[in-house]
Design a protein around this motif. Structure first.
Motif, PDB file in Angstrom:
ATOM      1  N   PRO A 272      44.901  21.058  32.927  1.00 21.42           N
ATOM      2  CA  PRO A 272      46.302  20.972  33.381  1.00 21.42           C
ATOM      3  C   PRO A 272      47.088  19.767  32.877  1.00 21.42           C
ATOM      4  N   ALA A 273      46.545  19.014  31.918  1.00 21.96           N
ATOM      5  CA  ALA A 273      47.188  17.765  31.510  1.00 21.96           C
ATOM      6  C   ALA A 273      48.628  17.978  31.058  1.00 21.96           C
ATOM      7  N   MET A 274      48.861  18.948  30.178  1.00 19.91           N
ATOM      8  CA  MET A 274      50.209  19.161  29.659  1.00 19.91           C
ATOM      9  C   MET A 274      51.151  19.720  30.726  1.00 19.91           C
ATOM     10  N   ALA A 275      50.623  20.567  31.609  1.00 22.73           N
ATOM     11  CA  ALA A 275      51.461  21.096  32.690  1.00 22.73           C
ATOM     12  C   ALA A 275      51.911  19.982  33.621  1.00 22.73           C
ATOM     13  N   THR A 276      51.000  19.071  33.921  1.00 22.88           N
ATOM     14  CA  THR A 276      51.353  17.935  34.784  1.00 22.88           C
ATOM     15  C   THR A 276      52.339  17.009  34.091  1.00 22.88           C
ATOM     16  N   PHE A 277      52.105  16.776  32.807  1.00 19.07           N
ATOM     17  CA  PHE A 277      53.005  15.927  32.032  1.00 19.07           C
ATOM     18  C   PHE A 277      54.412  16.526  31.997  1.00 19.07           C
ATOM     19  N   ALA A 278      54.489  17.848  31.850  1.00 20.14           N
ATOM     20  CA  ALA A 278      55.795  18.515  31.811  1.00 20.14           C
ATOM     21  C   ALA A 278      56.567  18.311  33.108  1.00 20.14           C
ATOM     22  N   GLU A 279      55.851  18.274  34.233  1.00 19.89           N
ATOM     23  CA  GLU A 279      56.515  18.048  35.520  1.00 19.89           C
ATOM     24  C   GLU A 279      57.081  16.636  35.619  1.00 19.89           C
ATOM     25  N   GLU A 280      56.433  15.685  34.924  1.00 18.65           N
ATOM     26  CA  GLU A 280      56.860  14.287  34.989  1.00 18.65           C
ATOM     27  C   GLU A 280      57.946  13.948  33.963  1.00 18.65           C
ATOM     28  N   PHE A 281      58.138  14.827  32.970  1.00 20.48           N
ATOM     29  CA  PHE A 281      59.090  14.542  31.892  1.00 20.48           C
ATOM     30  C   PHE A 281      60.504  14.952  32.297  1.00 20.48           C
ATOM     31  N   HIS A 282      61.462  14.031  32.113  1.00 19.93           N
ATOM     32  CA  HIS A 282      62.859  14.300  32.482  1.00 19.93           C
ATOM     33  C   HIS A 282      63.823  13.953  31.352  1.00 19.93           C
ATOM     34  N   GLY A 283      63.355  14.074  30.115  1.00 25.28           N
ATOM     35  CA  GLY A 283      64.225  13.809  28.979  1.00 25.28           C
ATOM     36  C   GLY A 283      63.787  12.576  28.202  1.00 25.28           C
ATOM     37  N   ALA A 284      64.195  12.535  26.919  1.00 22.25           N
ATOM     38  CA  ALA A 284      63.779  11.449  26.037  1.00 22.25           C
ATOM     39  C   ALA A 284      64.309  10.097  26.493  1.00 22.25           C
ATOM     40  N   MET A 285      65.559  10.040  26.914  1.00 24.22           N
ATOM     41  CA  MET A 285      66.125   8.765  27.352  1.00 24.22           C
ATOM     42  C   MET A 285      65.470   8.295  28.645  1.00 24.22           C
ATOM     43  N   SER A 286      65.210   9.226  29.550  1.00 21.82           N
ATOM     44  CA  SER A 286      64.554   8.871  30.801  1.00 21.82           C
ATOM     45  C   SER A 286      63.141   8.345  30.547  1.00 21.82           C
ATOM     46  N   MET A 287      62.461   8.927  29.573  1.00 21.93           N
ATOM     47  CA  MET A 287      61.112   8.476  29.233  1.00 21.93           C
ATOM     48  C   MET A 287      61.136   7.044  28.707  1.00 21.93           C
ATOM     49  N   ALA A 288      62.141   6.730  27.890  1.00 23.18           N
ATOM     50  CA  ALA A 288      62.267   5.364  27.374  1.00 23.18           C
ATOM     51  C   ALA A 288      62.556   4.381  28.503  1.00 23.18           C
ATOM     52  N   ALA A 289      63.422   4.777  29.441  1.00 20.06           N
ATOM     53  CA  ALA A 289      63.734   3.897  30.576  1.00 20.06           C
ATOM     54  C   ALA A 289      62.509   3.705  31.465  1.00 20.06           C
ATOM     55  N   HIS A 290      61.740   4.783  31.652  1.00 19.88           N
ATOM     56  CA  HIS A 290      60.540   4.712  32.494  1.00 19.88           C
ATOM     57  C   HIS A 290      59.482   3.780  31.904  1.00 19.88           C
ATOM     58  N   SER A 291      59.503   3.608  30.574  1.00 19.20           N
ATOM     59  CA  SER A 291      58.496   2.753  29.931  1.00 19.20           C
ATOM     60  C   SER A 291      58.573   1.311  30.394  1.00 19.20           C
ATOM     61  N   LEU A 292      59.739   0.906  30.964  1.00 22.93           N
ATOM     62  CA  LEU A 292      59.877  -0.463  31.471  1.00 22.93           C
ATOM     63  C   LEU A 292      58.946  -0.729  32.642  1.00 22.93           C
ATOM     64  N   TYR A 293      58.407   0.332  33.236  1.00 15.65           N
ATOM     65  CA  TYR A 293      57.542   0.186  34.408  1.00 15.65           C
ATOM     66  C   TYR A 293      56.101   0.601  34.111  1.00 15.65           C
ATOM     67  N   THR A 294      55.764   0.732  32.840  1.00 14.16           N
ATOM     68  CA  THR A 294      54.422   1.197  32.478  1.00 14.16           C
ATOM     69  C   THR A 294      53.691   0.154  31.632  1.00 14.16           C
ATOM     70  N   PRO A 295      52.354   0.155  31.686  1.00 13.01           N
ATOM     71  CA  PRO A 295      51.571  -0.850  30.957  1.00 13.01           C
ATOM     72  C   PRO A 295      51.734  -0.846  29.445  1.00 13.01           C
ATOM     73  N   PRO A 296      51.856   0.311  28.750  1.00 11.05           N
ATOM     74  CA  PRO A 296      51.886   0.262  27.286  1.00 11.05           C
ATOM     75  C   PRO A 296      52.947  -0.657  26.704  1.00 11.05           C
ATOM     76  N   LEU A 297      54.143  -0.681  27.283  1.00  7.15           N
ATOM     77  CA  LEU A 297      55.205  -1.530  26.747  1.00  7.15           C
ATOM     78  C   LEU A 297      54.801  -2.993  26.793  1.00  7.15           C
ATOM     79  N   TYR A 298      54.220  -3.415  27.881  1.00  6.22           N
ATOM     80  CA  TYR A 298      53.879  -4.829  28.047  1.00  6.22           C
ATOM     81  C   TYR A 298      52.619  -5.199  27.271  1.00  6.22           C
ATOM     82  N   LEU A 299      51.725  -4.240  27.073  1.00  6.91           N
ATOM     83  CA  LEU A 299      50.581  -4.494  26.203  1.00  6.91           C
ATOM     84  C   LEU A 299      51.040  -4.670  24.758  1.00  6.91           C
TER      85      LEU A 299
END
Length: 678
Positions: A534-561
């Motif tokens: 179900p990985a892609m199905a779950t990911f699809a539920e969390e995705f809300h657009g390309a710009m939203s994904m970029a904004a969400h990255s401010l709260y995720t570990p990859p950006l700071y790593l």
């Protein structure tokens, strides 16, 4: 507007580069009498690839905008029993995207080569090779059956052998191309076993027919074991991908392949050949979805490659080898996505990576040209002042590689991390750690290269090899400038491809993430069992657009790593250069392991190669000379001699002896028959 794809138009896509390769390779070389010159050779091959790119772009438009699909057999080679061996094309979203990526990157490399190989004696031959490679790769991605897939698979391997060893008088190049050839043969042995099992149990080579029988294959056991047949098939197929896409432990050929000219590094080892394995697994998704064991195996191999090959990039000083180890690491990311059943994400990263990694390889070649043969980043510095176009395009490629928000690499790499995070397979825990840690490692070695090459102090005059270069005849670009001269910007035929590759490196991810990952672009090309994976199905539920994904990255570990890796490189190599040396002394045992590339080459050469040699000698002496020659061949003639010696005594040559034997024989037969009658 046509709503169908023409078979003749599709056939023109691979045939145009093939015709260009044939004309340049025959008429432009001594083989054909050098009938045409350099200008004609590069014009013909570039024209062929340009035609292929235009037709591929038109095909992509028809597939994406009009929903057109194509799956037909063009030619039947032979029929053996009920097995058909055919040439045909399957064009869907996956194929159309690969066609455009292959032809666009190839076109950029062809243009770049005009400037890069300007003074090389094998100029026409090189253009013939890269155009032939383009044909081979197109046949691979456009195939609709396993036979044609295998043909393209082997053809790209053969042409890569020719390109890696292009400078055939250079011993290191010959060693590298032989190494690549042999390692790929190991992977291809597994690949052909997988194809053979499919043919044996499905009775067909056609993709559609194989996929239709996938449920039946998934229910069968492998004879003599507790394994499922589908698991054995998928692992065998993936072993082929391990060789072609340079996954641990079959990765050892790719760094050494940097001995070839830089344009082939961009064409073969960033955008096309090494992604063939990723493409193949995505194409075979209906089979791989039936085996969790195979998917776990794929995920573990990809995670090891993504993290541990990244570590090797940290200690490299050759500018091309750093980018090569980066390629290994990013291929590991794609493989992890395949293991998580996020096939569309793997192919999405394949596409974005093709643009920014080709850009980085070609930028590295531009730097090498500008610095007059120098490839060691320790003797560079402040190149941005002299090579502004190379500098800014290289920076854009680096930002895409480390996953900077809004850049193409951000969308594909973060999608992989998210997909692995949502995966329910046992291997996902280790894989998630590896891809997260790999973000820091990637950023660190990428900005280490960037800062040492483009910033800091000029160190050109400190190069100990500056006045005794041993590549005078087969250097990496053929430009014979003085070593003490300042860097200079490359000609337009080099910088224009850099600019054209930089554009998709920045914007392509933002533009295509929605249709490629969450739309219908791959709807009939990739199959996912959402209930089991179900990985892609779950990911699809969390995705809300390309710009939203970029904004969400401010709260995720990859950006700071990624930020931590860039800042660490900045501090260590620009502010306080004593730190890396101190760390190297403190961790000397680890550094030695990294310098020896985990001793994989040593193991291959001293254990596998010598073991195989010992086994060969044993089979030769014990089997061939002992059993076959001594026990079969010699024993047989000796036995014949003994029997002949005995029989010879009965052959006196006297007629009355033979008459007597005939009479005795007749009497014996009469006695025997009389006895039977009683």
């Amino acid at each position: 507007m046509s709503t169908t794809l023409s078979a003749s138009t599709l056939l023109a896509v691979p045939m145009a580069p093939l015709i260009g390769a044939a004309l340049a390779g025959i008429l432009g070389t001594t083989f054909g009498g050098n009938v045409i010159g350099r200008r004609a050779s590069h014009t013909l091959t570039i024209l062929g690839v340009l035609i292929a790119f235009i037709l591929s772009a038109m095909t992509l438009k028809s597939v994406a905008m009009d929903g057109v699909r194509f799956n037909e057999t063009l030619y039947t080679w032979m029929v053996v029993g009920g097995l058909k061996m055919e040439i045909g094309f399957l064009v869907d979203g996956l194929t159309a995207m690969m066609m455009v990526v292959v032809t666009f990157v190839s076109l950029m490399v062809h243009l770049y080569t005009i400037g890069y190989m300007e003074e090389d004696e094998g100029y026409n031959r090189f253009f013939a090779y890269i155009s032939l490679f383009t044909f081979s790769m197109l046949m691979l991605v456009m195939s609709n059956n396993l036979l044609q897939l295998f043909f393209g698979w082997e053809a790209v391997g053969l042409v890569s052998y020719l390109l890696i060893g292009f400078w055939f008088n250079k011993p290191t190049a010959i060693f590298a191309n032989m190494k690549a050839f042999l390692v790929n043969r190991v992977g291809d042995f597994g690949f052909i076993l997988g194809i053979g099992l499919i043919v044996a149990y499905a009775g067909t080579l056609n993709y559609a027919e194989v996929f239709a029988k996938a449920p039946e294959l998934g229910a069968l056991g492998f004879p003599g074991t507790d394994w499922l047949l589908i698991t054995v098939i998928c692992i065998c197929l993936f072993i082929g991908a391990m060789g072609k896409s340079a996954q641990f432990p079959l990765h050892v050929w790719l760094p050494d392949s940097m001995e070839g000219p830089t344009p082939i590094s961009a064409l073969i080892h960033a955008a096309t050949m090494v992604t063939a394995g990723i493409f193949m697994v995505a194409r075979m998704s209906p089979l791989f979805e039936l085996s969790d064991t195979a998917l776990n195996f794929i995920m573990v191999i990809g995670a090891i490659t993504a993290l541990f090959m990244g570590f090797l990039g940290i200690i490299q000083n050759d500018i091309k080898r750093i980018v090569a180890y980066s390629t290994l690491s990013q291929l590991g990311y794609m493989t992890v996505a395949l293991g998580a059943s996020a096939y569309s994400v793997a192919v999405f990263h394949l596409m974005t990576h093709a643009f920014f990694k080709a850009l980085l390889f070609l930028a590295a070649g531009s730097v090498i040209m500008g610095l007059h043969h120098n490839q060691d980043i320790r003797w560079m510095g402040a190149v941005r002042k002299y090579m502004p176009i190379t500098w800014i395009t290289s920076l854009l490629g680096t930002l895409a590689l480390i996953g900077t928000p809004l850049f193409s690499g951000f969308y594909s790499k973060d999608s992989i991390i998210e997909a692995v995070h949502f995966s329910n397979l046992p291997a996902s825990g280790f894989a998630y750690f590896a891809v997260l840690a790999g973000v820091f490692v990637t950023s660190f070695y990428s900005f280490r290269l960037y800062f040492l090459v483009f910033h800091g102090k000029e160190r050109y005059d400190q190069n100990p090899d500056a006045h005794h270069d041993d590549h005078s005849h087969h250097d990496d670009h053929g430009h014979g400038h003085g070593h003490d001269a300042k860097p200079h910007e490359s000609p337009w035929v080099v910088t224009v491809p850099l600019v054209l590759l930089a554009i998709p490196s920045v914007v392509i991810g933002f533009m295509t993430i929605q249709p490629m990952l969450f739309g219908d672009f791959f709807k009939d090309a990739i199959f996912i069992n959402a209930a089991a994976h179900p990985a892609m199905a779950t990911f699809a539920e969390e995705f809300h657009g390309a710009m939203s994904m970029a904004a969400h990255s401010l709260y995720t570990p990859p950006l700071y790593l990624a930020l931590a890796g860039a800042v660490s490189a900045w501090y260590m190599y620009l502010i306080n250069p004593a730190v890396p040396a101190a760390i190297g002394r403190a961790l000397r045992p680890l550094v030695v392991i990294l310098e020896n590339k985990y001793y994989m080459d040593w193991f291959n050469e001293n254990v596998l190669a010598k073991g195989a040699r010992g086994l060969g000698i044993g089979l030769w002496k014990g089997g061939d000379r002992g059993v076959i020659e001594g026990g079969v061949v010699n024993a047989s003639w000796k036995l014949v001699g003994i029997v002949s010696g005995v029989v010879r005594r009965a052959q006196t040559g006297y007629l009355y002896h033979y008459a007597l034997m005939m009479i005795v024989g007749v009497l014996l037969f009469m006695t025997y028959f009389v006895w039977l009658a009683k």
